[in-house]
Design a protein around this motif. Sequence first.
Motif, short mmCIF file in Angstrom:
data_model
loop_
_atom_site.label_atom_id
_atom_site.label_comp_id
_atom_site.label_asym_id
_atom_site.label_seq_id
_atom_site.Cartn_x
_atom_site.Cartn_y
_atom_site.Cartn_z
N ARG A 50 3.83 9.43 -10.47
CA ARG A 50 4.47 10.13 -9.36
C ARG A 50 3.46 10.50 -8.28
N ILE A 51 2.25 10.88 -8.71
CA ILE A 51 1.19 11.20 -7.75
C ILE A 51 0.72 9.94 -7.03
N ILE A 52 0.41 8.89 -7.81
CA ILE A 52 -0.16 7.67 -7.24
C ILE A 52 0.80 7.00 -6.26
N ILE A 93 -7.79 9.52 0.25
CA ILE A 93 -8.20 9.29 -1.13
C ILE A 93 -9.11 8.06 -1.18
N LEU A 94 -10.37 8.28 -1.50
CA LEU A 94 -11.32 7.18 -1.63
C LEU A 94 -11.17 6.45 -2.95
N SER A 109 2.03 10.34 0.31
CA SER A 109 0.86 11.06 0.80
C SER A 109 -0.43 10.64 0.09
N PHE A 110 -0.32 9.89 -0.98
CA PHE A 110 -1.49 9.45 -1.76
C PHE A 110 -1.94 8.12 -1.19
N LYS A 125 -3.07 0.23 -2.35
CA LYS A 125 -3.45 1.45 -1.65
C LYS A 125 -4.91 1.48 -1.17
N ARG A 126 -5.69 0.49 -1.52
CA ARG A 126 -7.12 0.44 -1.17
C ARG A 126 -7.85 1.71 -1.65
#
Length: 295
Positions: free
Chosen positions: A56-58, A68-69, A62-63, A95-96
């Motif tokens: 759910r986070i990944i 996010i590096l 917004s992720f 998402k890189r």
Amino acid sequence: MNQDQKDRMATGRGFVAALDQSGGSTPKALRAYGIPDDAYDNDDEMFKLVHQMRTRIITSPSFTEEHILAAILFERTMDNTVDDVPTAQFLWERKRIVPFLKVDKGLGEEAHGVKLMKPIPDLDKLLDRAVAKGIFGTKMRSVIAHHDAQGIKAIVDQQFELGAQILAKGLVPILEPEADITATDREASEQVLHDQLASHLDGLAEGQQVMFKVSIPVKDDLYADLIADPRVLRVVALSGGFSRDEACERLARNHGLIASFSRALSEGLSVDDSPEDFDGKLEASINKIAAASLT
């Protein structure tokens, strides 16, 4: 080694999301998320629930690579999928976001003021699997409970010894000698730790780089020279028990030090949140941590 990932880790703006709760810390993470211990009967059910939380986070809008590096994964998360895509592959290709793997197996008993890592059986096999799955680097944690020069040296010796094994596989190790933020002599411990880390860098071969994950230090900018050292790819900080607000306030006073938060990242998220509420809370958390990591 993926050069694009290395360049992103070296110069990218943002922070590292720690999504690597293991068997010992997962129940606490689930409780904070609103899932009680009696909601599952065994480890498999527990890890299924925490993977749902991590997914759910990944997959949240917004992720993203904007803030996010990288993300640190638990072994089971690496072996799992997100939207039917292997997790590490999903993070980088969709998402890189650079994938790391937690490789330690927990802590031993305290001796000389520290808790060394337990032995890591079959580490070579785990590292080979990590390389095959597209993992860029690893993370392993030990703990400094209080000031003891002998113990702190032993921690750094162990971290660099295992780090050499990880470097030999073409992976970048995050060495994490955490200093307990509740220790009354933490500032003295951190100075010894700093000096040991600096000294051990001299043992790296030409061209090798490591990362450090440290507690946000009592003395602001304690690690500034290590952050600037070309043998150190990046220095990141754990929240270590501070609230998100306090961790961000302390982090912002340390130039070049970026976050690698776990509990502070997910603070306030609930399994009962609507998609809109969840994404809004996570976005606010990410924006706050990213801002503190820009100083």
